[in-house]
Scaffold this motif. Structure first.
Motif, PDB file in Angstrom:
ATOM      1  N   ALA A  43      -6.028 -12.846  12.011  1.00 27.22           N
ATOM      2  CA  ALA A  43      -7.116 -12.130  12.493  1.00 27.22           C
ATOM      3  C   ALA A  43      -8.095 -13.406  13.088  1.00 27.22           C
ATOM      4  CB  ALA A  43      -7.681 -11.555  11.363  1.00 27.22           C
ATOM      5  N   TRP A  44      -8.235 -14.364  12.285  1.00 24.86           N
ATOM      6  CA  TRP A  44      -9.238 -15.476  12.805  1.00 24.86           C
ATOM      7  C   TRP A  44      -8.908 -16.020  14.028  1.00 24.86           C
ATOM      8  CZ3 TRP A  44      -8.798 -20.866  13.163  1.00 24.86           C
ATOM      9  CH2 TRP A  44      -9.973 -21.556  13.324  1.00 24.86           C
ATOM     10  N   SER A  45      -7.553 -16.230  14.188  1.00 24.35           N
ATOM     11  CA  SER A  45      -6.986 -16.783  15.564  1.00 24.35           C
ATOM     12  C   SER A  45      -7.371 -15.886  16.616  1.00 24.35           C
ATOM     13  CB  SER A  45      -5.414 -16.903  15.499  1.00 24.35           C
ATOM     14  OG  SER A  45      -4.920 -15.782  15.568  1.00 24.35           O
ATOM     15  N   THR A 141     -14.414  -1.635   6.832  1.00 23.23           N
ATOM     16  CA  THR A 141     -15.666  -2.027   7.322  1.00 23.23           C
ATOM     17  C   THR A 141     -16.088  -3.427   6.691  1.00 23.23           C
ATOM     18  OG1 THR A 141     -16.744  -0.769   5.439  1.00 23.23           O
ATOM     19  CG2 THR A 141     -16.842   0.434   7.349  1.00 23.23           C
ATOM     20  N   LEU A 142     -15.250  -3.833   5.877  1.00 28.09           N
ATOM     21  CA  LEU A 142     -15.201  -5.265   5.327  1.00 28.09           C
ATOM     22  C   LEU A 142     -14.610  -6.032   6.149  1.00 28.09           C
ATOM     23  CD1 LEU A 142     -16.544  -7.404   3.193  1.00 28.09           C
ATOM     24  CD2 LEU A 142     -14.348  -6.416   1.851  1.00 28.09           C
ATOM     25  N   PHE A 143     -13.316  -5.733   6.514  1.00 30.51           N
ATOM     26  CA  PHE A 143     -11.985  -6.776   6.879  1.00 30.51           C
ATOM     27  C   PHE A 143     -12.593  -7.428   8.151  1.00 30.51           C
ATOM     28  CE2 PHE A 143      -8.579  -7.438   9.621  1.00 30.51           C
ATOM     29  CZ  PHE A 143      -7.842  -8.086   8.963  1.00 30.51           C
ATOM     30  N   PRO A 144     -13.171  -6.753   9.169  1.00 25.32           N
ATOM     31  CA  PRO A 144     -13.428  -7.671  10.407  1.00 25.32           C
ATOM     32  C   PRO A 144     -14.525  -8.583  10.056  1.00 25.32           C
ATOM     33  CG  PRO A 144     -14.568  -5.347  10.589  1.00 25.32           C
ATOM     34  CD  PRO A 144     -13.392  -5.243   9.255  1.00 25.32           C
ATOM     35  N   LEU A 145     -15.537  -8.421   9.160  1.00 24.09           N
ATOM     36  CA  LEU A 145     -16.714  -9.277   8.592  1.00 24.09           C
ATOM     37  C   LEU A 145     -16.413 -10.500   8.050  1.00 24.09           C
ATOM     38  CD1 LEU A 145     -19.308  -6.600   7.173  1.00 24.09           C
ATOM     39  CD2 LEU A 145     -18.905  -7.213   9.788  1.00 24.09           C
ATOM     40  N   ASN A 146     -14.941 -10.538   7.722  1.00 19.63           N
ATOM     41  CA  ASN A 146     -14.764 -11.840   7.083  1.00 19.63           C
ATOM     42  C   ASN A 146     -14.290 -12.919   8.160  1.00 19.63           C
ATOM     43  OD1 ASN A 146     -14.160 -11.164   3.963  1.00 19.63           O
ATOM     44  ND2 ASN A 146     -12.361  -9.750   4.852  1.00 19.63           N
ATOM     45  N   PHE A 147     -14.371 -12.458   9.306  1.00 19.88           N
ATOM     46  CA  PHE A 147     -14.032 -13.419  10.292  1.00 19.88           C
ATOM     47  C   PHE A 147     -15.171 -13.558  11.410  1.00 19.88           C
ATOM     48  CE2 PHE A 147     -10.190 -10.704   8.932  1.00 19.88           C
ATOM     49  CZ  PHE A 147      -9.827 -11.593   8.234  1.00 19.88           C
ATOM     50  N   TRP A 148     -16.337 -12.917  11.008  1.00 16.29           N
ATOM     51  CA  TRP A 148     -17.474 -13.096  11.924  1.00 16.29           C
ATOM     52  C   TRP A 148     -18.580 -13.579  10.969  1.00 16.29           C
ATOM     53  CZ3 TRP A 148     -17.594  -7.365  13.728  1.00 16.29           C
ATOM     54  CH2 TRP A 148     -16.437  -7.357  14.907  1.00 16.29           C
ATOM     55  N   VAL A 149     -19.603 -14.170  11.499  1.00 17.76           N
ATOM     56  CA  VAL A 149     -20.702 -14.736  10.767  1.00 17.76           C
ATOM     57  C   VAL A 149     -21.819 -13.594  10.412  1.00 17.76           C
ATOM     58  CG1 VAL A 149     -22.615 -16.419  10.696  1.00 17.76           C
ATOM     59  CG2 VAL A 149     -20.424 -16.708  12.172  1.00 17.76           C
ATOM     60  N   ALA A 400      -0.126   3.696  -1.659  1.00 22.69           N
ATOM     61  CA  ALA A 400      -0.637   4.555  -0.890  1.00 22.69           C
ATOM     62  C   ALA A 400      -2.025   4.373  -0.345  1.00 22.69           C
ATOM     63  CB  ALA A 400      -0.551   5.941  -0.909  1.00 22.69           C
ATOM     64  N   THR A 401      -2.773   3.787  -1.039  1.00 25.82           N
ATOM     65  CA  THR A 401      -4.234   3.442  -0.827  1.00 25.82           C
ATOM     66  C   THR A 401      -4.088   2.220   0.222  1.00 25.82           C
ATOM     67  OG1 THR A 401      -5.189   4.356  -3.004  1.00 25.82           O
ATOM     68  CG2 THR A 401      -6.428   2.652  -1.910  1.00 25.82           C
ATOM     69  N   VAL A 402      -3.235   1.249  -0.418  1.00 30.18           N
ATOM     70  CA  VAL A 402      -3.233  -0.216   0.484  1.00 30.18           C
ATOM     71  C   VAL A 402      -2.488   0.269   1.929  1.00 30.18           C
ATOM     72  CG1 VAL A 402      -2.174  -2.258   0.735  1.00 30.18           C
ATOM     73  CG2 VAL A 402      -2.854  -1.567  -1.701  1.00 30.18           C
ATOM     74  N   VAL A 403      -1.653   1.116   1.787  1.00 25.39           N
ATOM     75  CA  VAL A 403      -1.218   1.462   3.158  1.00 25.39           C
ATOM     76  C   VAL A 403      -2.317   2.065   4.127  1.00 25.39           C
ATOM     77  CG1 VAL A 403       0.492   2.621   4.505  1.00 25.39           C
ATOM     78  CG2 VAL A 403       1.235   1.586   2.492  1.00 25.39           C
ATOM     79  N   LEU A 404      -2.750   3.055   3.561  1.00 26.60           N
ATOM     80  CA  LEU A 404      -3.874   3.793   4.135  1.00 26.60           C
ATOM     81  C   LEU A 404      -5.025   3.011   4.751  1.00 26.60           C
ATOM     82  CD1 LEU A 404      -5.084   6.619   5.015  1.00 26.60           C
ATOM     83  CD2 LEU A 404      -6.293   6.717   2.933  1.00 26.60           C
ATOM     84  N   LEU A 405      -5.576   2.023   3.941  1.00 31.19           N
ATOM     85  CA  LEU A 405      -6.790   1.174   4.280  1.00 31.19           C
ATOM     86  C   LEU A 405      -6.065   0.045   5.377  1.00 31.19           C
ATOM     87  CD1 LEU A 405      -8.057   0.342   0.773  1.00 31.19           C
ATOM     88  CD2 LEU A 405      -8.997   1.663   2.487  1.00 31.19           C
TER      89      LEU A 405
END
Length: 419
Positions: A43-45, A141-149, A400-405
């Protein structure tokens, strides 16, 4: 934070007496972190060299101000600049001062979140701990913020660590970590209060007497320091928001984020709710009257006081803005009350693993209701706490929760959605 996170595997294996169980814990921790690191690297790349994403212009702009030797507050920065001071110092020392470099440093902070979650769940089997840690990491809503400031991953890290310290009865560290969370995002003062209250329940078992309160307050001076510092800040700052106060008015309540969080909890935790489906039939008529009445009350408040007119909910291209303005139509707003009612009922059935954590629900309403701007990232902390502290459920529901997220993360990424 680093000290506590570094002891994740060690602390989680201390209670395991059989070598095989300890080996299994190590294995699941390694698998979980392997997935997190690989996904994060990919993702960071993908974000390298891309333009600033929304609020990055304020957060990176504040860091640049410090790197240039200036010390004024960016006029549009709402939060205290504590995160920005630390990032600027680390960037100055390491020479990692570019936008992509700061994004890399932010990603390293995000890697600590699943480690802390894994450590918090010592009473669960190792595979379930790994899946819940992945589930928190994959909150869409958290996932992309790990790779932004952005400050949100750091904020979540401090809140989770404070909750971990509270449930471990380390109240001095819990208070300091909650203060740290409040320094990152001011409205985390709500979670400082929740941690403090949960500690009281664990220590005094709901005995509200002068002696019990005095005894508990003597054990928790760090929390009292947090209240005092926050009060001084609000008085001196004349409000809670640092900048752009017109878009973030203090001491007002709004329903938009509360409704969005409840619907997100219904959708993103659907496997958990389905695994509890049989519980619905065992509930008494008295429970249905209470839960149903609460659900209708929440829906009515949302219908009557929904307000999407914040200036930052105007720009097109954001899923949260599209949802807000679609729901502003009276007919659509009425339709949106249906999943809202279902969400309240589903959360009423959910069982929490920590005594007194039901306080999370009214606290979440206060935490989210104080924000006029409607955005799904404000729900990150309550969603993470829900994932961490709901009672153990069938393994199919955890998987199933992990797959859904993960599916939502892929859809959001590939379609450019941001909520």
């Amino acid at each position: 934070i680093l000290r506590m996170s570094a002891s994740v595997v060690t602390s989680s294996s201390e209670s395991l007496t059989e070598p095989a169980a300890a080996k299994q814990t190590w294995l699941w921790f390694a698998v979980m972190m392997g997935v997190v690191v690989i996904v994060s690297a990919l993702a960071w790349s993908q974000v390298q060299g891309t333009k600033m994403a929304t609020d990055e212009m304020y957060h990176y702009g504040q860091i640049e101000i410090y790197l240039n030797g200036d010390y004024y507050q960016h006029p549009r920065l709402v939060t205290l600049p504590s995160y920005h001071v630390v990032m600027a110092v680390v960037a100055k020392v390491t020479g990692l001062t570019s936008l992509d470099a700061i994004r890399f440093l932010s990603m390293l902070i995000g890697l600590l979140v699943p480690m802390v979650v894994f450590a918090m769940l010592r009473d669960l089997p190792a595979d379930l701990r790994a899946m819940r840690a992945l589930a928190v990491f994959l909150i869409p809503t958290l996932f992309p913020l790990n790779f932004w400031v952005y400050t949100d991953p750091t904020s979540l890290l401090f809140v989770l660590a404070a909750m971990w310290a509270t449930t471990s009865r380390r109240y001095f560290w819990a208070g300091l970590l909650a203060i740290g969370a409040t320094l990152v995002r001011q409205n985390n003062i709500i979670w400082l209060g929740v941690c403090h209250a949960i500690g009281f329940v664990r220590e005094e078992h709901w005995r509200f007497t002068f002696a019990s309160v005095k005894r508990y307050l003597a054990k928790t001076p760090a929390f009292l320091l947090g209240y005092a510092l926050f009060a001084v800040f609000v008085v001196v700052n004349k409000g809670i928001a640092m900048g752009a106060a017109e878009a973030h008015p203090s001491f007002r309540l709004y329903t938009g984020n509360i409704a969005l969080a409840i619907v997100m909890a219904l959708v993103l935790q659907l496997p958990m709710h389905l695994s509890r489906a049989t519980d619905w039939g065992t509930r008494s008529s008295r429970w249905w009257a209470g839960a149903g009445g609460l659900a209708l009350l929440v829906a009515a408040a949302h219908y009557l006081w929904f307000d999407p007119s914040n200036e930052w909910n105007q720009p097109a291209g954001y899923l949260n803005n599209a949802l807000a303005w679609t729901a502003s139509d009276p007919t659509h707003l009425l339709i949106s009350c249906v999943p809202l009612v279902l969400g309240v009922l589903a959360l009423s059935v959910a069982r929490l693993r920590v005594s007194g954590l039901w306080m999370m629900y009214p606290a979440t309403c206060l935490y989210l209701g104080s924000s006029w701007l409607i955005t799904g990232r404000y729900s990150i902390v309550p969603l993470a706490l829900l994932i961490v502290y709901t009672d153990q459920r069938p393994r199919w529901a955890e998987v199933a929760t992990v797959v859904l997220l993960a599916t939502f993360c892929v859809l959001f990424y590939t379609h450019g959605f941001y909520i």
